[in-house]
Design a protein around this motif. Structure first.
Motif, PDB file in Angstrom:
ATOM      1  N   UNK A 125       0.882  -1.258  -0.040  1.00 18.28           N
ATOM      2  CA  UNK A 125       0.042   0.055   0.051  1.00 18.28           C
ATOM      3  C   UNK A 125       0.968   1.325   0.018  1.00 18.28           C
ATOM      4  N   UNK A 126       0.366   2.292  -0.787  1.00 20.21           N
ATOM      5  CA  UNK A 126       1.152   3.654  -0.773  1.00 20.21           C
ATOM      6  C   UNK A 126       0.307   4.664  -0.453  1.00 20.21           C
ATOM      7  N   UNK A 127       0.588   5.457  -0.012  1.00 12.72           N
ATOM      8  CA  UNK A 127      -0.328   6.841   0.471  1.00 12.72           C
ATOM      9  C   UNK A 127      -1.184   7.359  -0.778  1.00 12.72           C
ATOM     10  N   UNK A 129      -1.971   5.634  -3.760  1.00  9.51           N
ATOM     11  CA  UNK A 129      -2.684   4.692  -4.400  1.00  9.51           C
ATOM     12  C   UNK A 129      -3.632   3.693  -3.657  1.00  9.51           C
ATOM     13  N   UNK A 130      -3.180   3.706  -2.336  1.00 19.19           N
ATOM     14  CA  UNK A 130      -4.464   3.025  -1.435  1.00 19.19           C
ATOM     15  C   UNK A 130      -4.738   1.704  -2.018  1.00 19.19           C
ATOM     16  N   UNK A 131      -5.644   1.146  -2.189  1.00 26.27           N
ATOM     17  CA  UNK A 131      -6.129  -0.027  -2.767  1.00 26.27           C
ATOM     18  C   UNK A 131      -5.975  -0.173  -4.087  1.00 26.27           C
ATOM     19  N   UNK A 132      -5.794   0.958  -4.650  1.00 20.92           N
ATOM     20  CA  UNK A 132      -5.622   0.742  -6.188  1.00 20.92           C
ATOM     21  C   UNK A 132      -4.011   0.597  -6.605  1.00 20.92           C
ATOM     22  N   UNK A 133      -3.784  -0.816  -6.376  1.00 22.29           N
ATOM     23  CA  UNK A 133      -2.545  -1.416  -6.228  1.00 22.29           C
ATOM     24  C   UNK A 133      -1.795  -0.765  -7.628  1.00 22.29           C
ATOM     25  N   UNK A 134      -2.533  -1.104  -8.568  1.00 19.82           N
ATOM     26  CA  UNK A 134      -1.933  -0.967 -10.308  1.00 19.82           C
ATOM     27  C   UNK A 134      -1.449   0.612 -10.447  1.00 19.82           C
ATOM     28  N   UNK A 135      -1.727   1.392  -9.177  1.00 15.70           N
ATOM     29  CA  UNK A 135      -1.329   2.494  -9.467  1.00 15.70           C
ATOM     30  C   UNK A 135      -0.149   3.148  -8.562  1.00 15.70           C
ATOM     31  N   UNK A 153       5.951   3.333   1.179  1.00 12.44           N
ATOM     32  CA  UNK A 153       5.051   2.505   1.579  1.00 12.44           C
ATOM     33  C   UNK A 153       4.305   2.979   2.639  1.00 12.44           C
ATOM     34  N   UNK A 154       3.161   2.553   2.879  1.00 12.76           N
ATOM     35  CA  UNK A 154       2.427   3.123   4.260  1.00 12.76           C
ATOM     36  C   UNK A 154       1.554   2.048   4.683  1.00 12.76           C
TER      37      UNK A 154
END
Length: 387
Positions: A125-127, A129-135, A153-154
Motif C-alpha cells: 500500500x502507498x499513500x 494509491x491505497x487499494x488501487x494497487x496498479x497505480x 509505502x504506508x
C-alpha cells in the motif's frame, strides 16, 4: 459459558489455547498502553511451530493445509490474544513458496520455519494509491546485478519487527505496459541490511496496537537475485496469495466473534440490575443471539473457502465472501458485547474496548467491504465494472 462448536484440528486448537493462557488480558493491556510489540508471545508461537504450520516439511515446517492455519489464528483471537502481531508470516511466505526459486526457498524458508528469520512485513500500500494497487509508484530500476528502489509505502505493519519484507514495486512505467496488471515486480528485502542504508521506517500511532509504519525508500539497492519469479509479473504473484490472506483474516474474525459472544453471554448471565440478570431481558439476549447466528454462518463460509483453497480450486468468490461476512459478524458481536457491558465495556480491565478497536479494522483491511462488494457485483453477478 462456552459455545459448543464442531472443531477441526482439535489437538492444534488445544495447544494454542494452552499457550495463549500464558498471555492473559493484563499482558495485552500493558502492551496496548505502550503500543509495544508482543515479542514474548510471538517468540513462543514460533518456538511451538505454529507460525511454520504452512511451510512444507522439506523446508522445516509442518506442511499443514490452510485450514490448520485458520484453526491456529481463530484460537488465538478466541483466547483474547491478537494474532495480527504475526499472521502475515503465514500468507506472505506463500509467495516465496509458490513463485520463488529453489535457491530462494532454501535460503529463507528453513530460517522462517525455525524462527531465526521473521517474514512479517508486506510492502504494498502507498499513500496516494491505497487499494488501487496498479497505480502504485514506488519504482525499482534495474542497474546491472541490482535494482535501485525509490518510493514510499504506508500501513506496512510490523516492519520494525521483521527481518524480511516482501516488496511490490513498479519495474516498468505504467504508461509503457500493454496490460494494466503488468510491470510490477516482487522482491525480498533484507531489512537487517537495508534499514539506514536506503530504508527509513517511521511508526504510525493508530487506533489499535498494530505496529503500523510508513516506509521510505531512497536509492535502496536490492540484489537482482532477490527478485521473485519474473520481472513484471509481481501483481499476479501477490494476487495469488490474497485469497489465503483473506481466508486467514476471516478465521481471526470468527475467533474475535466467539470471544465477544462468550464474554457477553457470561456477563449477561451474571450481572444483575433491578433484581434480575440482565440476560433475562430480550433487549440484551437478541443482539447476542443474532451475532452468534451471524458468526456461525460466516464460519461455514470460511471453512468452505479454506477447503477450496486446500483442494487447489478457484476460491476468489468464497475467500472474499468469507472475509466480508466474518468481519461483519465479529463487529456485530463486538457491538453486542460492548452494549451488554454498558459503562464497564469502556473500562480497560474488561478487555472489551481493546478487542472492540481491534475488530473494527477488518472491515477496512486487508481489503475494504466496498471493494469486496464491487468484486462480487462484477465478477460473480456480471454487472458493469464500477471503478
Amino acid at each position: 459459558m462456552t459455545v459448543e462448536t464442531n472443531e477441526s484440528f482439535p489437538e492444534i486448537r488445544e495447544g494454542v489455547r494452552a499457550l495463549c493462557a500464558n498471555y492473559p488480558g493484563a499482558y495485552w493491556r500493558a502492551l496496548d498502553a505502550e503500543r509495544a510489540y508482543p515479542e514474548a508471545f510471538v517468540k513462543e508461537l514460533t518456538e511451538a511451530g505454529y507460525l511454520a504450520a504452512l511451510i512444507p516439511e522439506d523446508y522445516g515446517g509442518s506442511g499443514l493445509p490452510l485450514a490448520a492455519g485458520c484453526a491456529i489464528l481463530e484460537e488465538i483471537q478466541k483466547s483474547g490474544c491478537n494474532g495480527a502481531a504475526c499472521h502475515a508470516q503465514m500468507y506472505t511466505m506463500g509467495t516465496v513458496l509458490r513463485h520463488g526459486s529453489e535457491a530462494q526457498k532454501q535460503r529463507y524458508l528453513p530460517g522462517i520455519a525455525e524462527g531465526s528469520l521473521r517474514l512479517q512485513a508486506f510492502g504494498v500500500t502507498e499513500p496516494t494509491s491505497g487499494t488501487d494497487t496498479l497505480s502504485l509508484s514506488t519504482f525499482a530500476k534495474r542497474d546491472g546485478e541490482r535494482y535501485v528502489v525509490n518510493g514510499q509505502k504506508v500501513w506496512t505493519s510490523r516492519a520494525e519487527h521483521s527481518d524480511l519484507m516482501l516488496l511490490l514495486a513498479r519495474t516498468t512505467p505504467k504508461e509503457q505496459v500493454v496490460k494494466k496488471g503488468e510491470g510490477l515486480s516482487v522482491f525480498i528485502v533484507d531489512l537487517r541490511e537495508a534499514v539506514g542504508k536506503g530504508i527509513t521506517i517511521k511508526p504510525i500511532r493508530a487506533m489499535m496496537n498494530h505496529a503500523a509504519t510508513e516506509v521510505f525508500f531512497d536509492n535502496l539497492e536490492v540484489p537482482a537475485e532477490n527478485l521473485i519469479g519474473e520481472e513484471g509479473k509481481g501483481f499476479r504473484y501477490i494476487l495469488d496469495g490474497m485469497n489465503a490472506e483473506r481466508i486467514l483474516i476471516a478465521s481471526e474474525c470468527i475467533g474475535d466473534a466467539r470471544w465477544f459472544i462468550d464474554k457477553a453471554s457470561s456477563y449477561a448471565s451474571e450481572r444483575k440490575v433491578f433484581g434480575r440478570p440482565i440476560g433475562q431481558n430480550q433487549g440484551i439476549q437478541f443482539p447476542i443471539a443474532r451475532a452468534y447466528a451471524q458468526s456461525e454462518a460466516a464460519a461455514l463460509m470460511v471453512e468452505r473457502a479454506a477447503a477450496l483453497f486446500d483442494a487447489g480450486q478457484r476460491c476468489g468468490r468464497e475467500a472474499n465472501m468469507a472475509k466480508m461476512l466474518a468481519s461483519e459478524a465479529s463487529w456485530a458481536a463486538a457491538e453486542a458485547c460492548l452494549q451488554t457491558h454498558g459503562g464497564f465495556g469502556f473500562a480497560e480491565e474488561y478487555d472489551v474496548e481493546r478487542k472492540y478497536r481491534e475488530a473494527r479494522l477488518y472491515q477496512v483491511a486487508p481489503i475494504s467491504t466496498n471493494l469486496i462488494l464491487a468484486f462480487l457485483a462484477e465478477h460473480v453477478l456480471g454487472m458493469p465494472r464500477s471503478y
